[in-house]
Design an enzyme around this catalytic site. Structure first.
Site, PDB file in Angstrom:
ATOM      1  CE1 TYR A  11      -5.503   2.888   8.225  1.00 18.45           C
ATOM      2  CE2 TYR A  11      -3.219   3.234   7.568  1.00 18.45           C
ATOM      3  CZ  TYR A  11      -4.147   2.717   8.453  1.00 18.45           C
ATOM      4  OH  TYR A  11      -3.713   2.026   9.552  1.00 18.45           O
ATOM      5  NE  ARG A  46      -2.799   7.728   7.202  1.00 19.22           N
ATOM      6  CZ  ARG A  46      -4.003   7.347   7.622  1.00 19.22           C
ATOM      7  NH1 ARG A  46      -5.078   7.614   6.923  1.00 19.22           N
ATOM      8  NH2 ARG A  46      -4.123   6.656   8.747  1.00 19.22           N
ATOM      9  CB  CYS A  78      16.485  -2.087  13.791  1.00 20.40           C
ATOM     10  SG  CYS A  78      16.827  -0.377  13.305  1.00 20.40           S
ATOM     11  NE  ARG A  94       7.665  -1.588   5.465  1.00 19.96           N
ATOM     12  CZ  ARG A  94       7.440  -0.342   5.901  1.00 19.96           C
ATOM     13  NH1 ARG A  94       8.449   0.434   6.263  1.00 19.96           N
ATOM     14  NH2 ARG A  94       6.212   0.125   5.952  1.00 19.96           N
ATOM     15  CG  ASP A 145       4.942  -4.457  13.937  1.00 21.31           C
ATOM     16  OD1 ASP A 145       3.721  -4.468  14.142  1.00 21.31           O
ATOM     17  OD2 ASP A 145       5.582  -3.425  13.623  1.00 21.31           O
ATOM     18  CG  ASP A 191       0.606  -1.928  11.584  1.00 24.22           C
ATOM     19  OD1 ASP A 191      -0.456  -2.259  11.030  1.00 24.22           O
ATOM     20  OD2 ASP A 191       1.463  -1.193  11.063  1.00 24.22           O
TER      21      ASP A 191
HETATM   22  C1  LIG Z   1       1.311   3.161   9.408  1.00 26.41           C
HETATM   23  C2  LIG Z   1       0.777   3.278   8.071  1.00 26.41           C
HETATM   24  C3  LIG Z   1       0.331   4.501   7.556  1.00 26.41           C
HETATM   25  C4  LIG Z   1       0.390   5.764   8.356  1.00 26.41           C
HETATM   26  O1  LIG Z   1      -0.510   5.719   9.409  1.00 26.41           O
HETATM   27  P1  LIG Z   1      -0.694   6.995  10.346  1.00 26.41           P
HETATM   28  O2  LIG Z   1      -1.606   6.490  11.407  1.00 26.41           O
HETATM   29  O3  LIG Z   1      -1.293   8.069   9.496  1.00 26.41           O
HETATM   30  O4  LIG Z   1       0.647   7.385  10.851  1.00 26.41           O
HETATM   31  C5  LIG Z   1      -0.171   4.540   6.290  1.00 26.41           C
HETATM   32  N1  LIG Z   1      -0.252   3.438   5.519  1.00 26.41           N
HETATM   33  C6  LIG Z   1       0.149   2.251   5.986  1.00 26.41           C
HETATM   34  C7  LIG Z   1       0.057   1.073   5.099  1.00 26.41           C
HETATM   35  C8  LIG Z   1       0.690   2.123   7.267  1.00 26.41           C
HETATM   36  O5  LIG Z   1       1.120   0.940   7.708  1.00 26.41           O
HETATM   37  S1  SF4 Z   2      13.473  -0.038   8.097  1.00 24.68           S
HETATM   38 FE1  SF4 Z   2      13.963  -1.511   9.727  1.00 24.68          FE
HETATM   39  S2  SF4 Z   2      16.194  -1.775   9.711  1.00 24.68           S
HETATM   40 FE2  SF4 Z   2      15.694   0.087   8.540  1.00 24.68          FE
HETATM   41  S3  SF4 Z   2      15.932   1.722  10.060  1.00 24.68           S
HETATM   42 FE3  SF4 Z   2      13.744   1.145  10.009  1.00 24.68          FE
HETATM   43  S4  SF4 Z   2      13.518  -0.402  11.643  1.00 24.68           S
HETATM   44 FE4  SF4 Z   2      15.724  -0.175  11.233  1.00 24.68          FE
END
Ligand SMILES: *Cc1c(COP(=O)(O)O)cnc(C)c1O
Ligand code: SF4
Length: 348
Positions: free
Chosen positions: A92, A95, A108, A113, A271, A308
């Site tokens: 975006y 940010r 987790c 990720r 996800d 997402d």
């Molecule tokens: C989730 C995310 C954000 C933050 O999104 P918000 O809706 O402002 O919380 C910013 N950049 C990326 C790439 C994201 O995945």
């Molecule tokens: S990045 Fe993944 S493994 Fe690390 S605290 Fe967050 S959800 Fe859990």
């Protein structure tokens, strides 16, 4: 000494068997799982897991992680699609996400990720410099989001350095940290860490938490220390099958968070991480839960339910929908399911 707690001893499948969290016959297959996806739990979450299935399912490996489904993805939210320099995601205009480390205090089992997190430590100094240069040279960046891994595994000294560097960039108005540490490793929320965070005048902490049973006395005290220090707190929760996929579990969590001065921000639809299919619900199930909560909880307790979009297309609210276009007017559904007509002002 840099102010960090001492490293925690590694945990093995045998420890989980000893705790009654895993079956001895399952040990060989679980060993195979943790070859692929690391095992890590803090003492606090190990103890909470022994008391609560809702906590245990998030952290204790399962044979189901070896199952791959056609929809599984290696980069479920498209972090790699928008990376101008390593360690930075700029999707975006206003940010960026800065991945300051790949380490977490817990791993987790559903992590989005999970292909990149691990014990490889923090972003190498040259890459951090390149990321900071990019931020400094991009005036459109209004907010820097620190994530990982978990940014709060860094020592207070490292966090202070980073906060100072970012504070020196005039166009960075807000720094946001996404972390599980205040809940899963509350002993890390020390005075030194809080002082480091407060180097920037507008630092927001978003706490990842999925079940009220994670909110131990220690976790509650850590959140109170942050709130008392004037750090605004938000929460993000992942909707997880057999962890929190019912209105009662989420009501307990969201109301507990508001009492702890933490505002529920997002409820994430799970996800498409590899080997995490057993955690996913349908979107319809998530919408039904949100409908039930809308009817009975304070608006302060309600997060926005978001998806997402796989492939790096961004996060969007996914309902439920209360508003439907009907010719020149609208049809609005109330929390009890009744439909009402609403007319826009007539153009004069
Ligand atoms: C989730 C995310 C954000 C933050 O999104 P918000 O809706 O402002 O919380 C910013 N950049 C990326 C790439 C994201 O995945
Ligand atoms: S990045 Fe993944 S493994 Fe690390 S605290 Fe967050 S959800 Fe859990």
């Amino acid at each position: 000494m840099d102010g960090s707690p001492p490293p925690r001893p590694a945990l093995s499948i045998a420890d989980l068997v000893a705790d009654g969290l895993a079956d001895a016959e399952q040990a060989p297959v679980l060993e195979q799982v943790v070859q692929d996806f690391r095992l890590r739990l803090t003492p606090q979450m190990r103890a909470a897991s022994a008391l609560s299935d809702g906590v245990a399912r998030q952290f204790v490996p399962s044979a189901a992680e070896l199952i791959q489904r056609p929809e599984d993805s290696l980069d479920p939210i498209g972090d790699d699609v928008h990376a101008p320099v390593p360690g930075l995601t700029h999707r975006y205009p206003d940010r960026v996400i800065l991945h300051v480390t790949k380490t977490c205090e817990v791993y987790c089992r559903f992590c989005f990720r999970r292909e990149t997190v691990g014990d490889t430590g923090h972003l190498p100094p040259d890459q951090l410099e390149a990321a900071l240069d990019y931020i400094a040279q991009t005036p459109a960046i209004w907010e820097v989001i620190l994530t990982g891994g978990d940014p709060l595994v860094l020592s207070p000294r490292r966090i202070a350095d980073l906060m100072a560097r970012l504070t020196a960039i005039a166009h960075v108005g807000v720094i946001r940290l996404h972390t599980r540490v205040p809940v899963v490793a509350p002993d890390r929320i020390t005075d030194a860490l809080i002082a480091a965070l407060r180097l920037h005048p507008s630092v927001w902490v978003v706490v990842h938490t999925n079940h009220a049973d994670e909110l131990t006395h220690e976790a509650r005290a850590a959140l109170a220390r942050l709130a008392d220090a004037g750090v605004p707190l938000l929460a993000q929760t992942v909707l997880l099958r057999e962890v929190n996929d019912n209105a009662n579990a989420l009501e307990d969590l969201f109301c507990a968070l508001i009492r702890l001065r933490v505002k529920p921000y997002y409820l994430h639809h799970c996800d498409l991480a590899r080997g995490a299919g057993h955690f996913r619900t349908t979107i319809a199930a998530g919408q039904a839960i949100m409908t039930a909560l809308r009817g009975r909880l304070s608006g302060t307790c309600l997060p926005t339910y978001v998806l997402d979009i796989p492939g790096g297309f961004g996060k969007v609210p996914i309902g439920p929908d209360y508003l439907l276009a009907d010719g020149q007017s609208w049809r609005v559904t109330d929390p009890n399911g009744q439909i009402h007509r609403y007319d826009d002002p007539v153009k004069s």
